[in-house]
Design an enzyme around this catalytic site. Structure first.
Site, PDB file in Angstrom:
ATOM      1  N   LYS A   1       9.564 -59.268  50.577  1.00  0.00           N
ATOM      2  CA  LYS A   1       9.889 -60.916  49.756  1.00  0.00           C
ATOM      3  C   LYS A   1      11.118 -61.071  50.050  1.00  0.00           C
ATOM      4  O   LYS A   1      11.080 -62.532  48.606  1.00  0.00           O
ATOM      5  CB  LYS A   1       9.799 -60.096  47.944  1.00  0.00           C
ATOM      6  CG  LYS A   1       8.221 -59.484  47.685  1.00  0.00           C
ATOM      7  CD  LYS A   1       7.934 -59.071  46.172  1.00  0.00           C
ATOM      8  CE  LYS A   1       7.036 -58.638  45.686  1.00  0.00           C
ATOM      9  NZ  LYS A   1       7.087 -58.598  44.151  1.00  0.00           N
TER      10      LYS A   1
ATOM     11  N   ASP B   1       5.976 -63.681  39.941  1.00  0.00           N
ATOM     12  CA  ASP B   1       5.867 -62.739  39.562  1.00  0.00           C
ATOM     13  C   ASP B   1       6.451 -63.138  38.292  1.00  0.00           C
ATOM     14  O   ASP B   1       5.924 -62.383  37.221  1.00  0.00           O
ATOM     15  CB  ASP B   1       7.030 -61.827  40.224  1.00  0.00           C
ATOM     16  CG  ASP B   1       6.483 -60.888  41.487  1.00  0.00           C
ATOM     17  OD1 ASP B   1       4.929 -60.626  41.541  1.00  0.00           O
ATOM     18  OD2 ASP B   1       7.165 -60.672  42.511  1.00  0.00           O
TER      19      ASP B   1
END
Ligand code: NAP
Length: 273
Positions: free
Chosen positions: A67, A103
């Site tokens: 990420k 997210d």
């Protein structure tokens, strides 16, 4: 000429345990999209861009450990992903690769199902990528946040970056806030008998939310149940971050309730319920 099947993927290491393929493929089927979502294990972030171009993968979810490393391999990035410092979504369009972060939007959807951000204080436990997404969301939605983390230096530095107070884990029981958010990986499958607050008391709060969705009921949530504090699992956040990816890639509305049902059924099955 028949249009080729659209291809989406999950990149990470490991990926075998992920529920994303099951959830995404069920959504595409219900949406009558001729599309497939596959999990691809990749050790190096730089190989992800190559694979997407080679296999004509239009969109990808990205998970641990890529990420943050992806920033060096993409052509552009959304403001939110840049501020959070993590990319969990890639879109490949006209030969260029864009990084995004769903997210934080998934977290917003999940929190707004049980409470509001504005004026409420959230105790953010953890200092990794998930904590950064939560802090970005809380502050953007005009909530207040304090940070608690096991490693003091990481928590303090995150506090400086986001302009929030930091408290060591041992002070957790003395804190007061609206909601405790577990953004650590402690208690995640397979080490399900762990809790990030082993040995400390719960803060005074109205809710405990765990970002972990596997298992559905973490030890932290079970302990909060015992302490009489209402709990929220990470399932809604997981479903909504995936739904937001589908919106980005297809510009269509995904079947969110079906996605939740599919993921919940698989997790309950795994837990033997
Ligand atoms: P990460 O970057 O590796 O950060 C992990 C954090 O957990 C660190 O702050 C670490 O503290 C803390 N930690 C780990 N073990 C601990 C323990 N035994 N006691 C106390 N603290 C501990 O991971 P991440 O990407 O932020 O992900 C964190 C969790 O969020 C994962 O379980 C992930 O699955 C979940 N998540 C869920 C969703 C969803 O859609 N529901 C989305 C994103 C992430 P130190 O700083 O002290 O090392």
């Amino acid at each position: 000429m028949k249009r080729k099947k659209r291809l989406f993927a999950l990149f990470g290491n490991p990926v075998a345990q992920s529920l994303s393929p099951l959830m995404h493929n069920a959504a595409y089927k219900a949406m009558k999209l001729d599309a497939r979502y596959i999990a691809i294990r990749k050790e190096k972030a730089r190989d992800i861009a190559k694979e997407m171009a080679l296999c004509n993968i239009e969109g990808a979810s990205v998970t641990i450990p890529h990420k943050t490393a992806l920033f060096d391999c993409i052509d552009s990035v959304s403001d939110s992903a840049l501020k959070i410092g993590a990319v969990n979504t890639l879109t490949f369009h006209n030969g260029t690769l864009k990084g995004d972060n769903t997210d934080w939007t998934g977290f917003v959807h999940a929190v707004e199902m049980f409470t509001t951000f504005k004026g409420n204080t959230f105790i953010v436990l953890g200092a990794g990528g998930a904590a950064r997404a939560a802090l970005f969301a809380i502050l953007k939605k005009e909530g207040r946040a304090v940070i608690v983390n096991r490693t003091q230096s990481k928590g303090e530095s995150l506090g400086r970056e986001f302009g929030c107070d930091f408290f060591p884990l041992k002070h957790l029981g003395a804190l007061e806030g609206h909601c405790l958010i577990n953004c650590t990986s402690a208690g995640m499958h397979p080490l399900i008998d762990r809790s990030p607050i082993e040995g400390s008391a719960f803060p005074r709060c109205s809710f405990v939310m765990d970002m972990i969705y596997n298992p559905l009921k973490t030890k932290l949530c079970a302990d909060a149940d015992h302490a009489g504090i209402p709990t929220v699992t990470g399932l809604s956040m997981f479903v909504h971050q995936g739904a937001d990816q589908i919106r980005l890639w297809t510009k269509l509305e995904p079947p969110v309730e079906l996605m939740r049902h599919i993921a919940e059924r698989a997790l309950s099955h795994e837990a033997g319920q």
